[in-house]
Design an enzyme around this catalytic site. Structure first.
Site, PDB file in Angstrom:
ATOM      1  CG  ASP A  52     -38.789  18.650  22.669  1.00 20.35           C
ATOM      2  OD1 ASP A  52     -39.713  18.596  21.818  1.00 20.35           O
ATOM      3  OD2 ASP A  52     -37.781  17.934  22.606  1.00 20.35           O
TER       4      ASP A  52
ATOM      5  CB  SER B  66     -36.558  16.033  19.617  1.00 18.85           C
ATOM      6  OG  SER B  66     -37.768  16.625  19.991  1.00 18.85           O
TER       7      SER B  66
ATOM      8  CB  THR C 116     -33.533  17.490  23.178  1.00 23.21           C
ATOM      9  OG1 THR C 116     -34.735  17.484  22.413  1.00 23.21           O
ATOM     10  CG2 THR C 116     -32.946  18.885  23.202  1.00 23.21           C
TER      11      THR C 116
ATOM     12  CD  GLU D 230     -35.589  18.308  25.745  1.00 24.47           C
ATOM     13  OE1 GLU D 230     -36.187  18.120  24.698  1.00 24.47           O
ATOM     14  OE2 GLU D 230     -35.170  17.370  26.452  1.00 24.47           O
TER      15      GLU D 230
ATOM     16  CG  ASP E 136     -42.556  17.007  22.019  1.00 25.22           C
ATOM     17  OD1 ASP E 136     -43.012  17.393  20.930  1.00 25.22           O
ATOM     18  OD2 ASP E 136     -42.257  15.816  22.254  1.00 25.22           O
TER      19      ASP E 136
ATOM     20  CG  HIS F 207     -46.490  14.629  20.894  1.00 24.19           C
ATOM     21  ND1 HIS F 207     -46.578  14.337  19.556  1.00 24.19           N
ATOM     22  CD2 HIS F 207     -45.187  14.920  21.126  1.00 24.19           C
ATOM     23  CE1 HIS F 207     -45.382  14.464  18.998  1.00 24.19           C
ATOM     24  NE2 HIS F 207     -44.518  14.829  19.926  1.00 24.19           N
TER      25      HIS F 207
ATOM     26  CG  ASP G 288     -37.246  20.509  19.832  1.00 26.64           C
ATOM     27  OD1 ASP G 288     -38.285  21.151  20.106  1.00 26.64           O
ATOM     28  OD2 ASP G 288     -37.048  19.356  20.226  1.00 26.64           O
TER      29      ASP G 288
ATOM     30  CG  HIS H  41     -43.048  17.282  16.008  1.00 30.69           C
ATOM     31  ND1 HIS H  41     -41.846  16.646  15.905  1.00 30.69           N
ATOM     32  CD2 HIS H  41     -43.529  16.950  17.232  1.00 30.69           C
ATOM     33  CE1 HIS H  41     -41.610  15.965  17.002  1.00 30.69           C
ATOM     34  NE2 HIS H  41     -42.616  16.126  17.826  1.00 30.69           N
TER      35      HIS H  41
HETATM   36 ZN   LIG Z   1     -42.424  15.533  19.831  1.00 33.80          ZN
END
Ligand SMILES: [Zn+2]
Length: 454
Positions: A39, A87, A140, A264, A269, A273, A311, A418
């Site tokens: 991710d 996602s 996800t 996943e 991710d 972030h 993703d 993202h």
């Molecule tokens: Zn995210």
């Protein structure tokens, strides 16, 4: 040769030809599919982790070995309503082959439920599994089985998961399975762990319990929230992503009709972030260990299609050339990065809401072995990035801390959400020759469907 013999011979040749064709096309089909999603894992996340693994740890990544041995494509991921995805839409698009609205789970732009590849596999008698280091109710995994208009409807998703009959469900966010009076988040007062047991699930909450159980339906919930970052996992009772993958394969491979498994690495991710390069690298390394488990399985079970992708990209991550005073084009400082002591989550707890200059100096020295200047400490306190661009730098002080650290680590971040950077899509096994060129994430569904022969 008389005429009759010639006719018989002709028919024999045609028959043999047709038979060999059908055998060949049968051989190209996949009994099992393992889809692995990092991710937020853009090309730079892979590249930086590869640099760290090869130059700092002295080992190659298995994910790049699969690229060498298998097939690789670029993949874009725009949705029905945006060029930058998230996602829920990304998972839904890979699971169903339909472009959907951002944040929707298993539902088309027309509001109707879409059938997922996991649901199709289940209908054909295959075993199924969903594994993540994020919440099992998160976007996800949910995109492969749940159907809700908004990804934030996690109480509803938890209910759909318990009713799903998916054999393996491993991840975090147990709080969406428990009522508020049992420290959970459910407002309807339901205890879904009890409901899951009634539906035949074995519920496990630690790595030890997971390893011991032999149930054909296992609900593993290892944290009330997300599972811990890999960089902080030591000393916890949580399994690694590789251990969860191993267990899932052990159970799912017992089904003679084959299986579908989605794994996943959910927290790459999250780390991106909050601009936390240490957590990005360690969670990507943990993903690589899970890929190693899956790749070993694929090698001994060649009727398995292994697909690896992401993703979307998170963070607009880049390797930068300069430090403040060093030579031109130095590039990433792997040695400085190797000194990172823990995640930004732990660091922020020590910093507190409104840290004094002394506190900032002390915590930054502890976590990064760096002596900050007074100007840098002032910048962290005042947080000008958040004032100038509050929508791309909105996660507390994480953005400004990473901005200060970029002079030391030589890592830059464009946004704390993202980006639309194209991703890698790669894999090995039956029908993997379809993985080539410039693809869209809806093609992942088509490839899997065709590989299964559905
Ligand atoms: Zn995210």
């Amino acid at each position: 040769m008389d005429k009759v013999k010639k006719i018989i011979l002709f028919h024999l040749i045609v028959f043999t030809f047709i038979l060999s064709c059908s055998v060949l096309s049968f051989a190209a089909q996949a009994k099992n599919i393992i889809l692995m999603i990092g991710d937020g894992m853009g090309p730079a996340h892979i590249h930086i982790t590869w640099l760290y693994a090869t130059r700092q740890l002295g080992k190659n990544l298995v994910m790049t070995e699969v690229m060498d041995k298998g097939r690789t494509a670029y993949m874009i991921n725009d949705t029905a309503d945006s060029t930058v995805t998230e996602s829920a839409a990304a998972a839904t698009q890979m699971a169903t082959g339909v472009k959907v609205l951002a944040k929707s789970i298993g539902i088309g732009p027309d509001g109707k439920a879409l059938k997922t590849i996991l649901e199709m596999a289940k209908e054909k008698g295959k075993a199924t599994g969903l594994v993540t280091t994020s919440g099992i109710t998160d976007a996800t995994p949910a995109g492969f089985i749940a159907h809700v208009a908004q990804r934030s409807e996690e109480e509803k998703i938890a209910e759909q998961l318990v009713k799903s009959d998916v054999n393996i469900l491993f991840g975090g966010r147990k709080n969406f399975f428990l009522p508020e009076d049992e420290k959970g988040k459910r407002k309807d007062g339901k205890n879904l762990l009890n409901e899951a047991r009634e539906k035949g699930y074995v519920v496990v909450e630690t790595a030890e319990e997971m390893n011991k159980t032999q149930g054909q339906k296992i609900l593993g919930l290892f944290n009330m929230g997300n599972m811990v970052y890999e960089i902080d996992r030591k000393g916890s009772t949580e399994p690694s992503l590789a251990e969860m993958t191993q267990k899932a394969l052990e159970i799912l491979s017992q089904e003679k009709e084959g299986f579908f498994l989605m794994v996943e690495a959910g927290r790459i991710d999250h780390a991106a972030h909050v601009h936390d390069i240490g957590a990005v690298i360690w969670d990507t390394l943990a993903f690589d260990e899970a890929i190693e488990v899956a790749y070993e399985f694929q090698k001994t079970n060649p009727d398995t299609l292994l697909i690896i992708t992401a993703d979307h990209e998170t963070g607009g991550l880049a390797v930068l050339p300069y430090s403040l005073t060093g030579k031109e084009y130095e590039g990433i400082n792997l040695e400085a990065i190797s000194k990172i002591k823990g995640s930004s989550e732990k660091r922020n707890k020590e910093l507190g809401e409104d840290p004094s200059p002394e506190k900032i100096k002390e915590v930054m020295k502890k976590y990064y072995d760096i002596d900050l200047t007074e100007e840098q400490i002032k910048a962290i306190r005042e947080n000008p990035l958040k004032q100038l661009d509050p929508r791309h730098f909105h996660y507390g002080r994480n953005g400004i801390i990473a901005f200060v650290l970029r002079l030391y680590h030589r890592i830059g971040w464009a946004t704390d959400t993202h980006s639309a950077t194209p991703l890698f899509l790669w894999g090995i096994g039956p029908a993997s020759e379809k993985i080539k060129g410039w693809r869209h994430n809806t093609d992942v569904f088509l490839m899997m469907k065709e590989a299964y022969g559905f």
